[in-house]
Design a protein around this motif. Sequence first.
Motif, PDB file in Angstrom:
ATOM      1  N   GLU A   1       0.870  -1.087   0.236  1.00  0.00           N
ATOM      2  CA  GLU A   1      -0.226   0.167  -0.010  1.00  0.00           C
ATOM      3  C   GLU A   1       0.789   1.348  -0.144  1.00  0.00           C
ATOM      4  OE1 GLU A   1      -3.186   0.245  -0.192  1.00  0.00           O
ATOM      5  OE2 GLU A   1      -3.161  -1.997  -0.707  1.00  0.00           O
TER       6      GLU A   1
ATOM      7  N   TYR B   1      -7.644  -7.983  -5.165  1.00  0.00           N
ATOM      8  CA  TYR B   1      -8.661  -6.828  -5.392  1.00  0.00           C
ATOM      9  C   TYR B   1      -9.784  -7.340  -5.998  1.00  0.00           C
ATOM     10  CZ  TYR B   1      -4.674  -4.001  -3.866  1.00  0.00           C
ATOM     11  OH  TYR B   1      -3.767  -3.451  -3.122  1.00  0.00           O
TER      12      TYR B   1
ATOM     13  N   LYS C   1      -9.349   1.865  -7.043  1.00  0.00           N
ATOM     14  CA  LYS C   1      -9.654   2.434  -5.776  1.00  0.00           C
ATOM     15  C   LYS C   1     -10.244   3.769  -5.708  1.00  0.00           C
ATOM     16  CE  LYS C   1      -5.614   0.071  -3.419  1.00  0.00           C
ATOM     17  NZ  LYS C   1      -6.086  -0.242  -2.197  1.00  0.00           N
TER      18      LYS C   1
ATOM     19  N   TYR D   1       1.924   1.993  -3.568  1.00  0.00           N
ATOM     20  CA  TYR D   1       0.843   2.454  -4.239  1.00  0.00           C
ATOM     21  C   TYR D   1       0.875   4.155  -3.907  1.00  0.00           C
ATOM     22  CZ  TYR D   1      -1.043  -2.318  -5.079  1.00  0.00           C
ATOM     23  OH  TYR D   1      -0.993  -3.459  -5.467  1.00  0.00           O
TER      24      TYR D   1
END
Length: 464
Positions: free
Chosen positions: A279, A369, A314, A282
């Motif tokens: 994360e 995801y 996202k 990202y």
Amino acid sequence: MAGVDRLSDLPEPILIHILSMLPHAKQVVQTCILSKQWRFLWKSVPVSLDFEFSDSDNVKDTLDFMASTNRELNYWRYCDKIRKFRVCLFNYRNHYVKDVDLWIHFATKLANVESFAIEFQCVDDTYEFPQFAFRNASLRNLVLRHLELNPSGSVNWSSLVSLSIGHLNLTESVIEKVLSGCPNLERLKLHHFWGIYRLEISSTKLRKLIIKDYYNLYDDLWLEILAPFIQTLELLGQCSDVRVSRKTVPSLVTAVLHLDRLNFYFDEEDDDEVDPTLEKQYSNMKELLHSVAHVENLQLSSWCIECLSILELKGWQPPPSSRKFLKLNAALEQLDFPGICSFLQSSSSLKTLVIDWNDHKPRHLWSTYTNEDEHNRRFETHNFDCSLLHLKTIKIVNFDGPLYGNKSVMPFVKYLLKNATVLEKLIFAAKYKGSDEPQDYVKMAQEFQCFPRSSPYSSVVFSY
């Protein structure tokens, strides 16, 4: 003309020029043996010396290699001009120090070469670059690998235009000394390095910076780059902890982001748990894309492209950009399309799009995801339409494999033809294996011509 040696009658500068075209220095000497008039010409021929021993860690073999190298250098010290000198050793140990010192002394003091490279593939002990070599006025290109740099005084590499250093622990004081001693440096490459957290480049001549595999030792720190005059920045490999901004690189014209994913641990039995390190990557990718939104030319690796679609899923939208050239280095998959299309929507000034199909790295992260079927349905129903008002050229290069029924190419080509309103050429440069695929390309070239397109001037060109 029988019996006349016209070659030997050529002026000496022309003979030297001809001999300089031979690929290896030894061949220059061997050729000079053919004529008594030529026997000393080799001394005036600019040559390149390359000694590499990289396939054994055996001490005896290494010592034999070094002895052989030293014998050859004893002869080449009579040469008027050695343009390039490179030595690559598999492993370094402390008892090799005198030999390595001799090579560096030969390059920097005796031969005054323009291009010098000293590289160790691995090291059992640490070799410290000698102090006498930090002052040299002839070097233009320098490559150092697996060495320790610790100049006790000032550095003076006044003619240096290209510097590559890697596999070492740097300090900010050392890099500051090095850069201050290279007033004419134009290209700097740092690779496989650690220890610094601020890289400030104030030179107006240094225009290209390459960072490859920066190893951050602390989670809460990063490498900040302040280089107001560089025009080209390449971030290669693992560089997720490298930070730039529009303010710190305002003159940037070209950005190459060939980033790789850092290693992380993921429990395949728990699809809901994603490693926080991932994360963080990202988040860093978003910051980086914001920072280079002002560049004219941008290149992205397959990892960056994979991040684009995950970020789009996202809800992230890329910032508006002024880029005119975009190169995507990946064999595209359907899962890449949402991120790429979203990215193209933010590229209203784009004139040229290049897709290099050579990189076939798989996309492993999507399963964390969404599954592929759900993602494809989302792509088909989501509105990714945009007007690519300036896109004139699209190139798809190095494509291999059959085209017919290919789910990775056809939808994307249709999308581009539909949205590029002033498109002039879509060039499809394919490579193929086997005898059936050229016919497949011919068939698909005809089908491409039938796709609806918004530009009345566009043409589809196949090359294979």
